[in-house]
Each structure stands twice: as C-alpha cells, then as structure tokens.
Design a protein around this motif. Structure first.
Motif, mmCIF file in Angstrom:
data_model
loop_
_atom_site.group_PDB
_atom_site.id
_atom_site.type_symbol
_atom_site.label_atom_id
_atom_site.label_comp_id
_atom_site.label_asym_id
_atom_site.label_seq_id
_atom_site.Cartn_x
_atom_site.Cartn_y
_atom_site.Cartn_z
ATOM 1 N N PHE A 159 -12.061 4.326 6.856
ATOM 2 C CA PHE A 159 -13.511 4.165 6.751
ATOM 3 C C PHE A 159 -14.017 5.009 5.585
ATOM 4 C CE2 PHE A 159 -14.163 3.183 11.569
ATOM 5 C CZ PHE A 159 -13.558 1.953 11.388
ATOM 6 N N ALA A 160 -13.631 4.595 4.385
ATOM 7 C CA ALA A 160 -13.949 5.348 3.173
ATOM 8 C C ALA A 160 -13.806 4.423 1.972
ATOM 9 C CB ALA A 160 -13.006 6.553 3.026
ATOM 10 N N GLU A 161 -14.346 4.851 0.849
ATOM 11 C CA GLU A 161 -14.244 4.032 -0.357
ATOM 12 C C GLU A 161 -12.838 4.069 -0.945
ATOM 13 O OE1 GLU A 161 -18.800 4.007 -2.048
ATOM 14 O OE2 GLU A 161 -17.503 5.669 -2.648
ATOM 15 N N GLU A 162 -12.096 5.148 -0.659
ATOM 16 C CA GLU A 162 -10.704 5.259 -1.094
ATOM 17 C C GLU A 162 -9.898 5.926 0.012
ATOM 18 O OE1 GLU A 162 -10.212 6.275 -5.598
ATOM 19 O OE2 GLU A 162 -11.955 7.397 -4.864
ATOM 20 N N VAL A 163 -8.608 5.611 0.062
ATOM 21 C CA VAL A 163 -7.733 6.252 1.042
ATOM 22 C C VAL A 163 -6.370 6.474 0.406
ATOM 23 C CG1 VAL A 163 -6.957 4.048 2.038
ATOM 24 C CG2 VAL A 163 -6.861 6.140 3.419
ATOM 25 N N VAL A 164 -5.748 7.609 0.718
ATOM 26 C CA VAL A 164 -4.369 7.858 0.299
ATOM 27 C C VAL A 164 -3.479 7.590 1.498
ATOM 28 C CG1 VAL A 164 -4.501 10.346 0.849
ATOM 29 C CG2 VAL A 164 -2.781 9.504 -0.789
ATOM 30 N N THR A 165 -2.359 6.907 1.251
ATOM 31 C CA THR A 165 -1.506 6.504 2.365
ATOM 32 C C THR A 165 -0.066 6.368 1.900
ATOM 33 O OG1 THR A 165 -1.288 4.887 4.163
ATOM 34 C CG2 THR A 165 -1.845 4.029 1.981
ATOM 35 N N SER A 166 0.831 6.230 2.853
ATOM 36 C CA SER A 166 2.243 6.083 2.537
ATOM 37 C C SER A 166 2.511 4.720 1.899
ATOM 38 C CB SER A 166 3.072 6.232 3.813
ATOM 39 O OG SER A 166 4.418 5.871 3.592
ATOM 40 N N ALA A 167 3.294 4.734 0.837
ATOM 41 C CA ALA A 167 3.687 3.465 0.207
ATOM 42 C C ALA A 167 4.598 2.656 1.126
ATOM 43 C CB ALA A 167 4.393 3.739 -1.116
ATOM 44 N N ALA A 168 5.289 3.330 2.052
ATOM 45 C CA ALA A 168 6.224 2.635 2.935
ATOM 46 C C ALA A 168 5.512 1.710 3.914
ATOM 47 C CB ALA A 168 7.068 3.646 3.704
ATOM 48 N N THR A 169 4.246 1.997 4.223
ATOM 49 C CA THR A 169 3.486 1.151 5.146
ATOM 50 C C THR A 169 2.436 0.323 4.415
ATOM 51 O OG1 THR A 169 1.928 2.967 5.581
ATOM 52 C CG2 THR A 169 3.820 2.751 7.060
#
Length: 326
Positions: A94-104
């Motif tokens: 719930f944000a304009e940007e998110v950092v996340t795992s490339a694996a998922t």
C-alpha cells in the motif's frame, strides 16, 4: 513517496497516509513502482498484530502488487528496469513504491492488466495448491466451499469446476451465492438461513462431500467435517469468521477422513519448483479466459483503510484492489 502506514496495532481507521523515503534495492531485491495492490485477509490480521509475521513499525500492509521495476539489485538476472511485473511482497504494497525479493517477483504476461495481476497470487495460488496438492481433488468428486464469495472462495469455486468436481458453494447471502453460480457452482447453501448439515445431506443424498474447502472456521467447521464422505478431506485454509475451532478428532477416525493444513506462502518458499509449475498453469487459464477474477471494487491509495474495513465487514465479494499509480 506516499504510503499507508501502520504505526501501532489497531483497526484500519488508525492507518495514516504519509510521505516516506523511497526504498532502495539491495542484493536479490527489486524496487517496484506500484500500479495496483490486492487486498487480502492477512492484511487485516497484520495491522491488528494477529498475524504470524509481524513487521517492525511503521509498516505498510499490502502483500501482492503489480507494477513496473524501477531498480534491480545485485544478483538479479531475470528482471530488468522498466519491466511489468507482479510480486508477492508479504507487506509494503500500500505505497507508491515497494522493495521486495526478486525470487517472488514474476514478469507479467502480455495482455494482462495491473488489477488482474495484483489479484491473482493469493487467491488462485492458495486455492490451486489446496485442491491439487493437498486434497488431490478428482473429477466427479463433490467439493464444498465455505466462504465461497470471498477471494479465495470464489477462486476455489472456479478451479474446482475446471477440475471436474461438483461444487457446492456456501455463503451468507443470496446475492453472494448468485455470483458463485455465475462462476460455476452447481449448488448453493445460504448458511445464514439454512442448516448447513441438513442441506449438505439433502444435496448429496446422504453421502456427504468428498472435500471441504474452509477459509472461515468458527462454528461452520464442525458441521462441515461431520458432513464429509468416507475418506473425505477437510482443508484448513483460514479462520475469517474469527475463532479457531476445536475439532473432535473422533470424527476423522469414524470417517477415515483427513484434516489437511494449507499454508500456500510456506509451500511457495519450500517447494518453489512445484509452486511455479502451478502458477504457470493458473496463468495459462487466466489468459485463455477459463479463469476470471471477480473484482468487487477498486480503491485509491488514500482509500486503502476503507478497503480493509470492507473486507473485515464481509462486504467484499471476490477481490478488492487498491490502485496506486494507475
């Protein structure tokens, strides 16, 4: 960037829309400009401190997103800046940007829109894993879906029908059950006005159901287990109705039945190869038109708390989606 923040555990009305620094990708991560984010039951548990995973404050809810890659961390080779993707983030969506795992994080197929992509992983991923891997649902078997008008419930109705089972959909209103019929349910039960056990007995000529798909729990669980056929399988999906039920285990003994836990998130992490095969099959069915997510409503980022409240109050039929940069 703007984000919906949970600063302390509580109801959706305590969430705030705030300006926060943009995230940075580290090794094995990507940053996604969020276009849409699915709204799911675990989001409601997380902001109340009742979920098994508790992010540090402040955090944004939102566990599945679609959008465009803006940064790629070291060691990531299957994704590139500018690529349209969808991702299982766990939280932060719930944000304009998110950092996340490339694996998922996976590339979006051509022809798929952002709202569809952001409403696919939790519902169809959970339901397909449950019916295929955990229940081994067979053509001709009878499947009872409790909470059938919710996101995972409607996914189970559609998938069960495609897998050749006779689907009995159970929900709380006739309006919700009408949607279930449109998406493939052969029979329906309104468990607000009808006795669940009696109606199952009537619909199955006293034989019971082969598989129960239960994301609801609470007072519906025991009558559903009592309605299993010989060698039936009861799938424990979740407890949206509130209480975690206590089950008399002699019921499993008497029916030669199985009580089977379904934790799709852990499955996807522990058995990624099979999970990816499942997901490719799901995507093929979406692109062919065999599966179509029922979108209840789209909400702006500022309206995300309202979306969570609508989900908690069981107003959502199918899937609610927050659109961000779209």
């Amino acid at each position: 960037m703007k984000a919906i923040l949970c600063q302390q555990y509580g109801p959706p009305e305590q969430l705030v829309l705030a300006d926060v620094p943009s995230p940075e990708a580290t090794t094995g991560q990507v940053v996604i400009q969020v276009e849409a984010c699915g709204v799911n039951f675990p989001d409601t548990l997380m902001i109340e401190g009742r979920y098994q995973f508790k992010p540090p404050f402040p955090f944004s809810p939102g566990g599945e997103v679609s959008g465009v890659v803006t940064q790629v961390g070291e060691g990531v080779s299957h994704l590139a800046v500018g690529q349209r993707v969808f991702s299982l983030t766990g939280h932060g969506g719930f944000a304009e940007e998110v950092v996340t795992s490339a694996a998922t994080t996976l590339p979006m197929p051509d022809g798929m829109d952002y709202v569809t992509a952001a409403s696919t992983m939790y519902t169809y991923g959970t339901s397909y894993h449950a019916l295929k891997d955990r229940a081994n649902l067979q053509p001709g078997e009878t499947l009872l879906v409790l909470g059938a008008a919710g996101g995972v419930g409607l996914a189970a109705v559609q998938l069960g029908t495609l897998m050749g089972s006779r689907v009995i959909a159970a929900a709380s209103t006739d309006e919700k059950l009408a949607i279930c019929r449109q998406l493939g349910a052969a029979e329906t039960i309104n468990y607000t006005t009808e006795n669940l056990r009696d109606r199952i007995k009537e619909l199955t000529a006293g034989n019971g159901v082969d598989v129960v798909y239960d994301p609801v729990g609470d007072r519906y669980a025991e009558p559903a287990i009592r309605s299993l056929a010989w060698r039936g399988r009861y799938l424990v999906i979740g407890f949206a109705a509130g209480d975690i039920p206590s089950i008399p285990l002699n019921l499993a003994l008497l029916k030669g039945a199985s009580i089977v836990g379904v934790f799709w998130g852990a499955f996807a992490q522990r058995e990624p190869k099979i999970s990816m095969q499942n997901f490719q099959q799901i995507l093929a069915r979406i692109l062919s038109g065999q599966l179509k997510q029922h979108i209840y409503k789209t909400y702006s980022l500022a309206e995300a708390p309202t979306a969570l409240r609508d989900l908690m109050e069981r107003r959502v039929v199918g899937k609610a989606v927050v659109t961000v940069n779209s």
